[in-house]
Enzyme design. Structure first.
Site, PDB file in Angstrom:
ATOM      1  N   ARG A 235       4.106  -8.864  11.180  1.00  0.00           N
ATOM      2  CA  ARG A 235       4.367  -7.433  11.090  1.00  0.00           C
ATOM      3  C   ARG A 235       5.814  -7.212  10.666  1.00  0.00           C
ATOM      4  O   ARG A 235       6.724  -7.903  11.132  1.00  0.00           O
ATOM      5  CB  ARG A 235       4.103  -6.745  12.445  1.00  0.00           C
ATOM      6  CG  ARG A 235       2.615  -6.597  12.779  1.00  0.00           C
ATOM      7  CD  ARG A 235       1.942  -5.610  11.840  1.00  0.00           C
ATOM      8  NE  ARG A 235       0.521  -5.417  12.128  1.00  0.00           N
ATOM      9  CZ  ARG A 235      -0.450  -6.087  11.550  1.00  0.00           C
ATOM     10  NH1 ARG A 235      -0.170  -7.019  10.655  1.00  0.00           N
ATOM     11  NH2 ARG A 235      -1.707  -5.837  11.848  1.00  0.00           N
ATOM     12  N   GLU A 264       6.460   0.526   4.561  1.00  0.00           N
ATOM     13  CA  GLU A 264       5.656   0.181   3.379  1.00  0.00           C
ATOM     14  C   GLU A 264       4.994   1.443   2.832  1.00  0.00           C
ATOM     15  O   GLU A 264       4.449   2.235   3.602  1.00  0.00           O
ATOM     16  CB  GLU A 264       4.593  -0.854   3.761  1.00  0.00           C
ATOM     17  CG  GLU A 264       5.180  -2.175   4.243  1.00  0.00           C
ATOM     18  CD  GLU A 264       4.120  -3.148   4.714  1.00  0.00           C
ATOM     19  OE1 GLU A 264       2.904  -2.792   4.698  1.00  0.00           O
ATOM     20  OE2 GLU A 264       4.476  -4.271   5.109  1.00  0.00           O
ATOM     21  N   HIS A 283       2.184  -6.985   1.081  1.00  0.00           N
ATOM     22  CA  HIS A 283       1.248  -6.963   2.220  1.00  0.00           C
ATOM     23  C   HIS A 283      -0.170  -7.318   1.752  1.00  0.00           C
ATOM     24  O   HIS A 283      -1.142  -6.623   2.046  1.00  0.00           O
ATOM     25  CB  HIS A 283       1.248  -5.593   2.900  1.00  0.00           C
ATOM     26  CG  HIS A 283       0.789  -5.656   4.329  1.00  0.00           C
ATOM     27  ND1 HIS A 283       1.241  -4.800   5.302  1.00  0.00           N
ATOM     28  CD2 HIS A 283      -0.098  -6.484   4.956  1.00  0.00           C
ATOM     29  CE1 HIS A 283       0.648  -5.076   6.458  1.00  0.00           C
ATOM     30  NE2 HIS A 283      -0.165  -6.104   6.269  1.00  0.00           N
TER      31      HIS A 283
END
Length: 325
Positions: A235, A264, A283
């Site tokens: 994370r 993000e 990601h």
């Protein structure tokens, strides 16, 4: 008239046909939105029997206003941003997708490790720019390097399995796993301090909790070898990006490879983009067509179980069992 109302607050998928296939035979009116703010979520989901979220947060003040909700399911493994205690107090199951991308994430972490160790992408850019000899920088064989792994969960163990043929020194820290279990797996249990101070690569696989938030901060970077590389596929907020930039500027560490960031998507002028010794992927460690199919189906399957009067399989707030039994 539909028997149940299920709301998808937000998602990034082209189709939700998997979810419709699973839920509509039960008499579900599946409503599909793109809301992440509490006001709009409450407006459309206040009377929902179940909710599916992806990035939307579910704080206590929102959970407490849900009139009929029996389950909240998330298109993810993590549960940061979800008030689990509030869900339990309200009698709402919270479910995640606990094991849908083990192979994908562990393979991505390996790819980041190999990129930082062998610099394939940089060599490619070097040759494409018309150069051939003497690209700056040094490389070491992975065989005798120390790879530190934070966590000993399923993804971390899958990563370790992939790294074992390449490296003889795999150190692991996970306070929830016994040293005996780690030794039997063929890795060396170490304290966080030992990993920080001695590892050549540190691969992070822990969940985001209050304890792990900014686990990698100014204090941590100062303990690391100035050649060490940080790899994060867990994370974003586990790493303080401000402190990481400072560490890179001061040469406190050798580089970083990140699939996740604190915010993000990042802004185009994010300071981490200016470093040649930082690799950033968007990601995508979780992604394959196969993992996405599981990711989209699992929340709907757990909701279907609840609507049929059964227990869901992927419950995170397990305290709710005592409350509902």
């Amino acid at each position: 008239m539909a028997k149940y109302k299920v709301v998808i607050t937000d998602h990034e998928y082209k189709s939700i046909e998997n979810e419709r296939r699973i839920l509509e035979p039960l008499g579900v009116d599946l409503q599909d939105y793109q809301y992440r703010d509490a006001e709009n979520i409450l407006r459309v989901a206040k009377d929902a029997d179940a909710i599916i979220v992806q990035y939307a947060k579910m704080p206590r003040e929102l959970v407490e206003q849900l009139d009929r909700c029996r389950i909240i399911a998330r298109y993810a493994t993590g549960f940061d941003g979800i008030d689990l205690d509030a869900c339990t107090d309200k009698g709402i199951y919270f479910c995640n997708v606990s094991d849908y991308c083990r192979e994908e994430v562990s393979t991505h972490a390996l790819a980041l490790l190999l990129e930082m160790a062998r610099r394939v992408g940089r060599y490619n850019s070097w040759t494409h720019s018309g150069r051939w000899y003497s690209m700056p920088g040094i490389q070491h064989s992975l065989r005798n390097q120390v790879i530190g792994v934070i966590s000993f969960g399923r993804i971390a163990r899958s990563f370790i399995d992939k790294v074992k043929p390449l490296c003889d020194n795999i150190w692991v820290n996970d306070k929830y796993v016994s040293e005996k279990d780690m030794l039997e797996y063929g890795v060396v249990p170490k304290s966080l301090e030992e990993i920080y101070e001695n590892a050549d690569y540190i691969s992070v696989h822990c969940p985001l909790t209050e304890e792990t938030r900014h686990m990698f901060s100014r204090e941590t970077f100062r303990k690391m070898k100035n050649s060490a590389v940080l790899i994060n596929v867990s994370r974003g907020p586990v790493v303080s990006e401000e402190d990481l930039c400072e560490a890179l500027d001061e040469g406190q560490i050798g580089g970083a490879a990140l699939d996740v960031l604190e915010t993000e998507p990042p802004s185009p002028d994010h300071p981490l983009f200016r470093y040649d010794n930082v690799v950033i992927t968007p990601h995508t460690a979780w992604y394959s067509e196969e993992s996405q199919a599981v990711l989209q189906s699992t929340p709907a399957e757990d909701i279907a179980r609840v609507l049929r009067g059964e227990r869901p399989l992927n419950v995170v707030n397990k305290e709710i069992f005592d409350r509902l039994d």
